[in-house]
Design an enzyme around this catalytic site. Sequence first.
Site, PDB file in Angstrom:
ATOM      1  N   ARG A   1     -10.411  -0.022  15.439  1.00 38.10           N
ATOM      2  CA  ARG A   1     -10.386   0.685  13.948  1.00 38.10           C
ATOM      3  C   ARG A   1     -11.418   0.008  12.885  1.00 38.10           C
ATOM      4  O   ARG A   1     -12.639  -0.063  13.205  1.00 38.10           O
ATOM      5  CB  ARG A   1      -8.908   0.736  13.329  1.00 38.10           C
ATOM      6  CG  ARG A   1      -8.406   1.841  12.518  1.00 38.10           C
ATOM      7  CD  ARG A   1      -7.026   2.078  12.177  1.00 38.10           C
ATOM      8  NE  ARG A   1      -6.496   0.850  11.444  1.00 38.10           N
ATOM      9  CZ  ARG A   1      -5.283   0.596  10.840  1.00 38.10           C
ATOM     10  NH1 ARG A   1      -4.308   1.457  11.091  1.00 38.10           N
ATOM     11  NH2 ARG A   1      -4.946  -0.420  10.193  1.00 38.10           N
TER      12      ARG A   1
ATOM     13  N   CYS B   1      13.077  24.093   5.423  1.00 37.81           N
ATOM     14  CA  CYS B   1      12.310  24.835   4.567  1.00 37.81           C
ATOM     15  C   CYS B   1      11.515  24.072   3.573  1.00 37.81           C
ATOM     16  O   CYS B   1      11.619  22.892   3.608  1.00 37.81           O
ATOM     17  CB  CYS B   1      12.819  25.908   3.703  1.00 37.81           C
ATOM     18  SG  CYS B   1      14.228  26.936   4.822  1.00 37.81           S
TER      19      CYS B   1
ATOM     20  N   ASP C   1      11.964  23.781   0.465  1.00 35.78           N
ATOM     21  CA  ASP C   1      12.504  23.520  -0.750  1.00 35.78           C
ATOM     22  C   ASP C   1      14.174  23.125  -0.600  1.00 35.78           C
ATOM     23  O   ASP C   1      14.908  22.630  -1.371  1.00 35.78           O
ATOM     24  CB  ASP C   1      12.332  24.495  -1.876  1.00 35.78           C
ATOM     25  CG  ASP C   1      11.213  25.094  -2.088  1.00 35.78           C
ATOM     26  OD1 ASP C   1      10.237  24.298  -2.459  1.00 35.78           O
ATOM     27  OD2 ASP C   1      11.189  26.286  -1.977  1.00 35.78           O
TER      28      ASP C   1
ATOM     29  N   ARG D   1       1.129 -10.911   7.067  1.00 38.36           N
ATOM     30  CA  ARG D   1       1.024  -9.231   6.289  1.00 38.36           C
ATOM     31  C   ARG D   1       2.226  -8.541   6.796  1.00 38.36           C
ATOM     32  O   ARG D   1       2.090  -7.865   7.757  1.00 38.36           O
ATOM     33  CB  ARG D   1      -0.277  -8.710   6.833  1.00 38.36           C
ATOM     34  CG  ARG D   1      -1.735  -9.593   6.479  1.00 38.36           C
ATOM     35  CD  ARG D   1      -2.855  -8.677   6.750  1.00 38.36           C
ATOM     36  NE  ARG D   1      -2.903  -7.964   7.714  1.00 38.36           N
ATOM     37  CZ  ARG D   1      -3.457  -8.265   9.033  1.00 38.36           C
ATOM     38  NH1 ARG D   1      -3.994  -9.343   8.945  1.00 38.36           N
ATOM     39  NH2 ARG D   1      -3.445  -7.653   9.945  1.00 38.36           N
TER      40      ARG D   1
ATOM     41  N   LYS E   1       0.856  -0.954  -0.102  1.00 35.98           N
ATOM     42  CA  LYS E   1      -0.056   0.000  -0.140  1.00 35.98           C
ATOM     43  C   LYS E   1       0.971   1.252   0.130  1.00 35.98           C
ATOM     44  O   LYS E   1       2.120   1.341   0.332  1.00 35.98           O
ATOM     45  CB  LYS E   1      -0.919   0.209   1.131  1.00 35.98           C
ATOM     46  CG  LYS E   1      -0.081   0.137   2.489  1.00 35.98           C
ATOM     47  CD  LYS E   1      -1.058   0.060   3.837  1.00 35.98           C
ATOM     48  CE  LYS E   1      -0.125   0.072   5.212  1.00 35.98           C
ATOM     49  NZ  LYS E   1      -1.138  -0.503   6.184  1.00 35.98           N
TER      50      LYS E   1
ATOM     51  N   HIS F   1      -6.203  -7.227  12.925  1.00 32.08           N
ATOM     52  CA  HIS F   1      -4.993  -6.109  13.010  1.00 32.08           C
ATOM     53  C   HIS F   1      -4.601  -6.121  14.536  1.00 32.08           C
ATOM     54  O   HIS F   1      -5.640  -5.605  15.302  1.00 32.08           O
ATOM     55  CB  HIS F   1      -5.206  -5.029  12.101  1.00 32.08           C
ATOM     56  CG  HIS F   1      -3.999  -4.374  11.901  1.00 32.08           C
ATOM     57  ND1 HIS F   1      -2.729  -5.044  11.467  1.00 32.08           N
ATOM     58  CD2 HIS F   1      -3.735  -3.087  11.649  1.00 32.08           C
ATOM     59  CE1 HIS F   1      -1.953  -4.073  11.089  1.00 32.08           C
ATOM     60  NE2 HIS F   1      -2.406  -2.965  11.396  1.00 32.08           N
TER      61      HIS F   1
ATOM     62  N   TYR G   1      14.868  30.420   8.450  1.00 36.31           N
ATOM     63  CA  TYR G   1      13.555  31.082   9.111  1.00 36.31           C
ATOM     64  C   TYR G   1      13.465  30.982  10.544  1.00 36.31           C
ATOM     65  O   TYR G   1      13.788  29.954  11.170  1.00 36.31           O
ATOM     66  CB  TYR G   1      12.231  30.276   8.569  1.00 36.31           C
ATOM     67  CG  TYR G   1      12.104  30.531   7.098  1.00 36.31           C
ATOM     68  CD1 TYR G   1      12.074  31.688   6.454  1.00 36.31           C
ATOM     69  CD2 TYR G   1      11.742  29.335   6.274  1.00 36.31           C
ATOM     70  CE1 TYR G   1      11.819  31.967   5.443  1.00 36.31           C
ATOM     71  CE2 TYR G   1      11.660  29.676   5.011  1.00 36.31           C
ATOM     72  CZ  TYR G   1      11.774  30.907   4.194  1.00 36.31           C
ATOM     73  OH  TYR G   1      11.472  31.193   2.937  1.00 36.31           O
TER      74      TYR G   1
END
Length: 393
Positions: free
Chosen positions: A143, A322, A324, A231, A45, A175, A275
Amino acid sequence: MGEWQAMTPLPAPARAEIVVDLGAIRHNVRRLRELAGVAMMTVVKADGYGHGLAEAAGAAREAGAEWLGVATIDEALALRAADDTGRILCWLTVPSEDLAPVVAADIDVTAYTLAELDAIRAAVADAGRPARLQLKIDTGLSRGGAPMAAWPDLVAAARRGEQDGAWTVTGIWSHLAASDEPDHPANDAQEAVFHEALAIAATAGLRPEVRHLANSAAAILRPSSRFDLVRVGIASYGLDPAPGHTPDLGLRPAMTARATLALSKPLAAGASVSYGHIWTADRATTVGLVPVGYADGVPRHASNVAEVQVAGRRRPIRGRICMDQFVVDLDGELPAPGADVVLFGDGGHGEPTAQDWAEAAGTISYEIVSRIGGRMTRRYVDSSPRFREDHES
Ligand SMILES: *Cc1c(COP(=O)(O)O)cnc(C)c1O
């Protein structure tokens, strides 16, 4: 020869890329399947935990995975579109989704509720063929899955559908909530509820092909949880599902995240970096600019904490990561722009691992590898070509 070289230069290393070693995935899946001694479902997944859905799936199949596991219908159908013809289970649908293509593609679907059984019945009518159905019992994760109070009705309805030809019940599963903490009482409690649910299903006449409970940590640490199938997700990619508890199995992290140094320059004592100026140089030093950031999945929580490897040496990140880019302390050295920066890899050459990043960012390695990406490209390598692995014991 010289002329040929001039005409075909080696490709320049990418600005920033993810390198995935398919040989490592094959090695890990083979090792884990041997250890578990039952059928293997490799969980692919979320784009194979960031390693590439079809590529991870292909490597897992080559290593003997009988099953692939995915969350969504789209992921399951993408595996079929990539020509995977083996057993596939998906487990997370919503009412608006059309299940007919899944039934038509011979994918095992999971039902938690009677309403989902109705939807699968409608899909069977549309697809013109019976479904493969698995039922999930909620043994305590709270869940997905049917609560125990609803379980007798769910298995009875599933049995009726089997008798009238709508589907075959191929599996019953659950699970675990705390398999990464082997001594957590939830493990015993959930396993006991699972046995009870299996007994109720058997009394209702169901004879599923696979009963399954274990994820990576349980598959490795808890033999009683293995049943007919495990799994396994994170361990297939060579990462530790239960740091501090897992024995050394020789698993190999399959993902390396690397970038090319964009700039290096001196920094005066007293200068602050990035920053918010959360880090200030207490001495004159040098810094380097790494051209990836949180938009590429580099966790901002690791600001001022994590390390990378620049031209072979570990360097601390200074200041905020940051969108990028981020800055590293080069401690007086000035490696040329273009130098190799390894964010994380298998740790075999002194570079940090995804687990190191997880600890720096206060998260788990799953989140590091499944979120890294953004503008980074992905490239595949193979540390152990198949003809050699065939001779591996
Ligand atoms: C993701 C997932 C797994 C795999 O878990 P790992 O800890 O990565 O092995 C197994 N089962 C289900 C239902 C999952 O959602």
